[in-house]
Design a protein around this motif. Structure first.
Motif, PDB file in Angstrom:
ATOM      1  N   ASP A  45      40.706  88.592  53.086  1.00  0.00           N
ATOM      2  CA  ASP A  45      40.921  87.219  52.610  1.00  0.00           C
ATOM      3  C   ASP A  45      39.990  86.865  51.458  1.00  0.00           C
ATOM      4  N   TYR A  46      38.857  87.552  51.363  1.00  0.00           N
ATOM      5  CA  TYR A  46      37.977  87.463  50.205  1.00  0.00           C
ATOM      6  C   TYR A  46      37.160  88.742  50.142  1.00  0.00           C
ATOM      7  N   PRO A 101      42.580  87.968  46.315  1.00  0.00           N
ATOM      8  CA  PRO A 101      41.547  87.250  47.059  1.00  0.00           C
ATOM      9  C   PRO A 101      40.354  86.895  46.175  1.00  0.00           C
ATOM     10  N   LEU A 124      41.847  79.197  51.264  1.00  0.00           N
ATOM     11  CA  LEU A 124      41.833  79.435  52.704  1.00  0.00           C
ATOM     12  C   LEU A 124      41.422  78.166  53.435  1.00  0.00           C
ATOM     13  N   ARG A 125      41.897  77.994  54.653  1.00  0.00           N
ATOM     14  CA  ARG A 125      41.504  76.850  55.465  1.00  0.00           C
ATOM     15  C   ARG A 125      40.509  77.309  56.526  1.00  0.00           C
ATOM     16  N   ARG A 132      46.637  88.706  60.789  1.00  0.00           N
ATOM     17  CA  ARG A 132      46.063  87.696  59.905  1.00  0.00           C
ATOM     18  C   ARG A 132      46.058  86.300  60.521  1.00  0.00           C
ATOM     19  N   SER A 186      38.996  73.374  52.858  1.00  0.00           N
ATOM     20  CA  SER A 186      39.751  74.416  52.176  1.00  0.00           C
ATOM     21  C   SER A 186      38.940  74.969  51.016  1.00  0.00           C
ATOM     22  N   ILE A 225      40.027  84.330  59.500  1.00  0.00           N
ATOM     23  CA  ILE A 225      39.673  84.764  58.153  1.00  0.00           C
ATOM     24  C   ILE A 225      38.713  85.945  58.221  1.00  0.00           C
TER      25      ILE A 225
END
Length: 355
Positions: A164-165, A207, A50-51, A130, A46, A134
């Motif tokens: 997500d980022y 994010p 996020l995983r 989603r 993680s 990712i």
């Protein structure tokens, strides 16, 4: 297997045409899929809230306009980074601008942030599912802009609700003056603008923001960058972009072309600067290792040099789409060999020994 067999046919085309056909095939759902493959549980971790099921992702530059990330995720990638996207559409540099060096397992590009602009890219990101995986967004500045921090802020505002980022790209060698933004003064101003833009649209829960740096930095430059990153509370770094260096070992006929060199010749210098970055951050900042990864062993070396995650692109051109899953599976085998219960146990263990 069929996708891998198509590689010789694609290599009969000029590189940019082959790339466009690949992106279109993936965006149309015509690419291969790993189906019900489940990665080794020891590879999961993680980061950034996020995983990640395993550490292997696809770098920016492959899916510039957020057209094919769903298909790329089906290749088995744990994450895909789209872009680089700029506020306004940009044609990039004149063609030809992408050159294969097959003897070297390398590519030279001088694309110049060719993309259809933030509006188009963000519209595609807004339609994504989603649950598929990712997706990060890589943002840059348009060529010749007088206030680049405004362009980066625009990129963050457009993508923060959707990605997500977010990666701040100040390290491409193909936009004049871009790498000058890595100097501490401009970098601090730019990162503050990016953080303010994120807060404007997502508040305190936006994010992660990452910074992507060049491999052609001296020690003083790298120390300055890391100092700013730590001072400003940036969430992570990507190490590294392409290099303007030309090793004497290059054999390809296009070795003299202007642009950024990626692929196998970038592995050692990018891994060296990755290890330096890990040491300078004290291992407290997640790093994504990029440059010359073409096997599980290469990815494992990056991880031991300090990378929590890794990205690849150039090796896909030569080894095919099955490479993503192969690397993840080989990483699991290497963890088994070394008696590790988690990939986190080996992050940075050789950062002090990397040349």
């Amino acid at each position: 297997m069929l996708a891998d067999l198509a590689l010789p046919l694609l290599r009969c085309l000029d590189p940019e045409t082959a790339h466009r056909l690949t992106v279109r095939a993936l965006s149309a759902g015509l690419g291969p899929s790993t189906g019900g493959w489940v990665p080794d549980a020891r590879l999961g971790q993680s980061l950034f809230g996020l995983r990640f099921p395993h550490p292997v992702g696809i770098a920016a530059g492959f899916d510039k306009d957020a057209e094919a990330f769903a298909g790329a995720l089906k290749l088995g990638a744990a994450f895909v980074e789209v872009g680089t996207m700029t506020p306004r559409p940009q044609p990039g540099n004149p063609r030809p601008r992408l050159f294969r060096l097959p003897e070297d397992g390398a590519v030279i590009n001088r694309n110049g942030f060719n993309n259809s602009g933030l509006e188009a890219g963000a519209a595609r990101l807004a339609r994504r599912d989603r649950t598929q995986g990712i997706v990060g967004a890589n943002v840059g500045a348009n060529k010749g802009v007088e206030t680049p921090e405004s362009d980066y802020a625009a990129g963050v505002r457009a993508t923060a609700p959707l990605a997500d980022y977010i990666t701040i790209n100040v390290s491409s060698p193909n936009t004049p003056g871009l790498r000058d933004l890595q100097a501490p003064g401009p970098l601090r101003e730019l990162l503050r603008a990016a953080k303010a833009a994120r807060k404007d649209v997502t508040g305190e829960t936006g994010p992660a923001i990452l910074l992507k740096i060049a491999p052609d930095l001296d020690d003083a430059q790298l120390e300055g960058i890391v100092g700013v990153v730590l001072d400003e509370g940036i969430d992570g770094m990507i190490v590294s972009n392409t290099t303007i260096a030309r090793p004497a070992s290059l054999k390809g006929a296009s070795k003299g072309e202007t642009g950024g060199l990626s692929g196998a010749p970038l592995f050692e210098p990018s891994t060296a600067i990755l290890a330096k970055t890990y040491r300078l951050t004290g291992g407290k900042l997640p790093l994504i290792g990029v440059g010359g990864i073409d096997s599980g062993a290469a990815a494992y070396t990056k991880i031991k040099a300090g990378a929590s995650l890794v990205q690849l692109y150039t090796a896909l051109i030569y080894k095919g789409p099955g490479l993503v899953r192969r690397i993840a599976e080989e990483l699991g085998t290497l963890l088994e060999r070394d008696g590790c219960s988690s990939v986190t146990e080996v992050i940075g263990v050789e950062a002090g020994a990397t040349p």
